[in-house]
Design a protein around this motif. Structure first.
Motif, PDB file in Angstrom:
ATOM      1  N   ALA A 132      46.226  50.826  35.634  1.00 46.06           N
ATOM      2  CA  ALA A 132      45.641  49.804  34.771  1.00 46.06           C
ATOM      3  C   ALA A 132      46.431  49.676  33.471  1.00 46.06           C
ATOM      4  O   ALA A 132      46.746  50.680  32.824  1.00 46.06           O
ATOM      5  N   ILE A 155      45.870  42.993  35.256  1.00 47.49           N
ATOM      6  CA  ILE A 155      45.018  44.078  34.779  1.00 47.49           C
ATOM      7  C   ILE A 155      45.485  45.413  35.334  1.00 47.49           C
ATOM      8  O   ILE A 155      45.628  46.389  34.600  1.00 47.49           O
ATOM      9  N   HIS A 208      28.348  50.861  34.080  1.00 49.97           N
ATOM     10  CA  HIS A 208      29.470  50.534  33.207  1.00 49.97           C
ATOM     11  C   HIS A 208      29.755  49.035  33.295  1.00 49.97           C
ATOM     12  O   HIS A 208      29.511  48.391  34.319  1.00 49.97           O
ATOM     13  N   TYR A 212      38.702  54.701  37.502  1.00 50.21           N
ATOM     14  CA  TYR A 212      37.332  54.214  37.661  1.00 50.21           C
ATOM     15  C   TYR A 212      37.173  53.548  39.036  1.00 50.21           C
ATOM     16  O   TYR A 212      38.107  52.956  39.562  1.00 50.21           O
ATOM     17  N   ARG A 232      45.143  47.414  31.234  1.00 55.07           N
ATOM     18  CA  ARG A 232      44.017  47.130  30.344  1.00 55.07           C
ATOM     19  C   ARG A 232      42.747  47.317  31.160  1.00 55.07           C
ATOM     20  O   ARG A 232      42.794  47.449  32.384  1.00 55.07           O
ATOM     21  N   GLU A 233      41.598  47.350  30.518  1.00 56.05           N
ATOM     22  CA  GLU A 233      40.359  47.597  31.234  1.00 56.05           C
ATOM     23  C   GLU A 233      39.973  46.420  32.125  1.00 56.05           C
ATOM     24  O   GLU A 233      40.097  45.258  31.722  1.00 56.05           O
ATOM     25  N   ALA A 234      39.505  46.744  33.326  1.00 52.39           N
ATOM     26  CA  ALA A 234      38.972  45.728  34.226  1.00 52.39           C
ATOM     27  C   ALA A 234      37.519  45.469  33.854  1.00 52.39           C
ATOM     28  O   ALA A 234      36.798  46.381  33.417  1.00 52.39           O
ATOM     29  N   VAL A 235      37.067  44.234  34.034  1.00 55.85           N
ATOM     30  CA  VAL A 235      35.689  43.865  33.691  1.00 55.85           C
ATOM     31  C   VAL A 235      35.086  43.071  34.845  1.00 55.85           C
ATOM     32  O   VAL A 235      35.800  42.596  35.744  1.00 55.85           O
ATOM     33  N   ALA A 262      32.897  47.968  32.184  1.00 56.98           N
ATOM     34  CA  ALA A 262      34.352  47.908  32.240  1.00 56.98           C
ATOM     35  C   ALA A 262      34.871  49.263  32.685  1.00 56.98           C
ATOM     36  O   ALA A 262      34.137  50.275  32.644  1.00 56.98           O
ATOM     37  N   GLY A 263      36.126  49.290  33.130  1.00 53.70           N
ATOM     38  CA  GLY A 263      36.695  50.554  33.585  1.00 53.70           C
ATOM     39  C   GLY A 263      38.204  50.537  33.562  1.00 53.70           C
ATOM     40  O   GLY A 263      38.829  49.479  33.768  1.00 53.70           O
ATOM     41  N   GLY A 264      38.799  51.717  33.318  1.00 57.83           N
ATOM     42  CA  GLY A 264      40.243  51.856  33.311  1.00 57.83           C
ATOM     43  C   GLY A 264      40.720  52.606  34.536  1.00 57.83           C
ATOM     44  O   GLY A 264      39.996  52.729  35.537  1.00 57.83           O
TER      45      GLY A 264
END
Length: 341
Positions: free
Chosen positions: A213, A194, A147, A154, A215-218, A149-151
């Motif tokens: 979260a 985030i 992946h 994750y 927003r999604e972490a990247v 990114a993850g919310g």
């Protein structure tokens, strides 16, 4: 005749609220005011004073009260003029011989200094990263199953973590650079929040679970230890002890025109003497104009800054500060001047 003129002038000065120590009351300031549920200290100070930053100079800290600095809904504030010095105090019951003086505290919170809903998120989450230390913070390397990114819920892996299993760190993303409004010196970075991640397994490649979260972490997001902060309400409005001048260098949500209750970023912080509760004025820097009468064509005159409103500092960092616009008589912009009176 001269004596009568002098007496008349003295009465005029008192009526206008011009006192020897520079405290100016509003012409329509009330003699008594009943504190309402939705009031803030700024609202009340603005009712009595032309400059709310002078509140600490007129507020009477009655030693008979358990919390002499705190004001509650239902309190009656009284304006008293002792000579040429105004004083505002909480009306208390008259003293009865052989009986204690008691103030009944309502079962509600004291009024806040400024609206809490506008600033709460900026007090409980990291918002500024020191420009010199961003590259040294732990960072997300990757996610399981390729992946990107993850919310919330994750897992991810990170490097550079020096914490014990079970610790919760904030995940942030370095945003725009904050620079001094005049010198362009880098003061730090905006920290975009985030979420929160719990350390499941420490090591060279640490494993985290994203427990919360927004927003999604990247890959590349940074991890930051966060000290718990309580919403600070026990402070008062006051002016800086020494002159302070700076610029608005940032604003939440990237809007271009600022108004009341907008959170803004200043290029001055605790190293410049700013602290919680400081009141500053905001000025629009007006362009120069040509004086064709006095100097003919080409004669340029620098116009004074144009007053636009006032702000209250609610979270100072070392080199920048967060402030809330409390009064706005015209649109404000990034780059406008802020300074103490």
């Amino acid at each position: 005749m001269i004596a009568r003129l002098a007496a008349g002038l003295a009465l005029l000065l008192i009526y206008a609220g011009a006192f020897a120590d520079g405290i100016a009351l509003n012409p329509d300031s009330p003699d008594r005011y009943l504190v309402q549920v939705n009031d803030t200290l700024w609202d009340i100070a603005s009712r009595f004073l032309q400059n709310p930053a002078q509140w600490s100079q007129v507020w009477y800290r009655n030693p008979a009260l358990a919390n002499p600095d705190q004001i509650y809904p239902g309190d009656v504030l009284v304006l008293r003029r002792r000579g040429r010095e105004p004083r505002i105090e909480i009306e208390t019951a008259p003293t009865v011989p052989l009986s204690p003086v008691i103030r009944v505290t309502p079962l509600v919170r004291e009024i806040p200094v400024i609206p809490e809903h506008a600033i709460r998120a900026f007090l409980t989450r990291p918002r500024v990263l020191d420009g010199a230390n961003v590259d040294t913070l732990p960072y997300i390397v990757g996610f399981p199953d390729e992946h990107i990114a993850g919310g919330a819920g994750y897992r991810f892996y990170a490097r550079g973590v020096k914490a014990a299993d079970g610790c919760v760190l904030a995940v942030v993303r370095p945003g725009p650079v904050y620079r001094d409004g005049v010198t362009e010196e880098v003061l730090g970075h905006e920290a975009l929040y985030i979420g929160d991640a719990q350390l499941r397994r420490a090591g060279e490649l640490a494993e985290f679970l994203l427990v919360r979260a927004e927003r999604e972490a990247v890959i590349g997001d940074r991890l930051l230890a966060v000290e718990p902060r309580e919403l600070m309400t026990s402070y008062t409005l006051h002016a800086p002890a020494k002159p302070v001048s700076g610029r608005i260098i940032g604003v939440r949500d990237g809007v271009t025109q600022l108004g009341q209750y907008q959170v803004i970023v200043l290029d001055r912080g605790s190293r410049d003497g700013l602290e919680v509760g400081h009141v500053l004025d905001i000025y629009h820097e007006v362009d120069t104009i040509k004086d064709y009468v006095a100097g003919g064509f080409g004669n340029v005159v620098e116009m004074p800054p144009d007053w636009s409103g006032s702000l209250v500092v609610f979270r100072p960092f070392e080199r920048v500060s967060y402030a809330l616009v409390m009064k706005a008589i015209r649109a404000m912009h990034v780059g406008d001047i802020v300074k103490s009176r």
